[in-house]
Design a protein around this motif. Sequence first.
Motif, PDB file in Angstrom:
ATOM      1  N   SER A  93       0.828  -1.205   0.000  1.00  0.00           N
ATOM      2  CA  SER A  93       0.000   0.000   0.000  1.00  0.00           C
ATOM      3  C   SER A  93       0.868   1.263   0.000  1.00  0.00           C
ATOM      4  O   SER A  93       0.522   2.272  -0.631  1.00  0.00           O
ATOM      5  N   PRO A 113      -4.128  -3.835  -1.440  1.00  0.00           N
ATOM      6  CA  PRO A 113      -3.332  -2.642  -1.769  1.00  0.00           C
ATOM      7  C   PRO A 113      -3.715  -2.120  -3.154  1.00  0.00           C
ATOM      8  O   PRO A 113      -3.919  -2.905  -4.067  1.00  0.00           O
ATOM      9  N   ARG A 114      -3.787  -0.809  -3.297  1.00  0.00           N
ATOM     10  CA  ARG A 114      -4.260  -0.201  -4.550  1.00  0.00           C
ATOM     11  C   ARG A 114      -3.104   0.018  -5.523  1.00  0.00           C
ATOM     12  O   ARG A 114      -2.859   1.152  -5.977  1.00  0.00           O
ATOM     13  N   ASP A 152      -1.480   6.732   1.427  1.00  0.00           N
ATOM     14  CA  ASP A 152      -2.440   5.655   1.705  1.00  0.00           C
ATOM     15  C   ASP A 152      -3.021   5.882   3.099  1.00  0.00           C
ATOM     16  O   ASP A 152      -2.363   6.425   3.988  1.00  0.00           O
ATOM     17  N   SER A 154      -3.775   4.783   6.322  1.00  0.00           N
ATOM     18  CA  SER A 154      -3.517   3.766   7.337  1.00  0.00           C
ATOM     19  C   SER A 154      -3.931   4.263   8.715  1.00  0.00           C
ATOM     20  O   SER A 154      -4.343   3.489   9.565  1.00  0.00           O
ATOM     21  N   TYR A 196      -6.547   1.364   4.136  1.00  0.00           N
ATOM     22  CA  TYR A 196      -5.562   1.249   3.047  1.00  0.00           C
ATOM     23  C   TYR A 196      -6.109   1.634   1.680  1.00  0.00           C
ATOM     24  O   TYR A 196      -5.724   1.075   0.659  1.00  0.00           O
TER      25      TYR A 196
END
Length: 324
Positions: free
Chosen positions: A78, A198-199, A215, A217, A266
Amino acid sequence: MQSAEFQIIERYFAARARAAYDSDADLELGIGDDCALLRVPHDSELAVSVDTLVAGVHYPPETDPVDVGHKALAVGLSDLAAMGAEPRWMTLALTLPEVDETWLAGFGRGFFALAERYGVRLVGGDTTRGPESITVQVHGTVPPGRALRRSLACPGDLVYVTGELGGAGLALLARQGKVSLPAEHATRALERLNCPEPRIREGLALRGIAHAAIDISDGLAADLGHILKASGVGATLQLERLPLAPGLTVYETLDWNLPLCAGDDYELCFTSPPGNQIRLLEVLERFSCRCTCIGAIENVPGLRCRLANGELFVTDTRGYEHFA
Ligand code: ADP
Ligand code: MG
């Protein structure tokens, strides 16, 4: 006769790492020597990030090891996604109180399934005995000058988030017995907490379209706050535009602190000039990635959150602090 340590490394990690890849193009030497030797393309910057998950702090000790393996890598990937970096290599430092073959097999399943999906290769690590903790260092590559940095937001940019917010936070509250959720929402929220995606593809696609990215988090307010601070700008968010996890829409009166402050989702939060909007939505639609414009970057420092009736909502922007 191999020692137990080397048997674990070979059986659960080295063999699997060798089997997973048919191309050695970016690896001179993998697991087995004092260092791995990586072939970093000469026209790339190396993006490096390390994250630790501590049992009992980042996840309850009884968590399914498949989920632990997934998440230990997902949080690092991420970070690469948020920089627009392409995942390539990783190392794994594993500290375990004892050799539990069932746990190791489950951990490996979750860990390597995600690794293979994104083509990131395990090139080394460390295996030690002690209180359970997992450290993964990820290495990615990005063309020089093209990383999405926190410091690149400009006044006039629009602020976007991918996916939906608050799912992982809701699962945490449910686990603590503070809310009770309908079964289908509980399952989805828990999956979000234990198994975040994850992107990566989205982050890569945002190179050249987004200015700044991060991201989420620690929660939207805290993480967007990092972009604002690093860029020397401010922002106003329209709260009614926030893409809420389905479990959150059941509340008649929602506590906005949940989607604003809960961490662990995320998703990516990024800024992009209005002129890029059509291209942006086109690109993200290719991955069926929901993407929502939630506000705009302004000159005046600080984060302002506006309710539908125009009033300001005051929220905590500090995020989770380990030493608080
Ligand atoms: P050293 O003592 O030189 O640090 P180790 O004995 O710790 O080496 O490890 C032997 C080899 O196995 C090294 O190449 C190391 O990177 C690798 N390794 C150790 N633990 C792991 C692990 N959990 N996953 C992948 N590789 C590992
Ligand atoms: Mg060692």
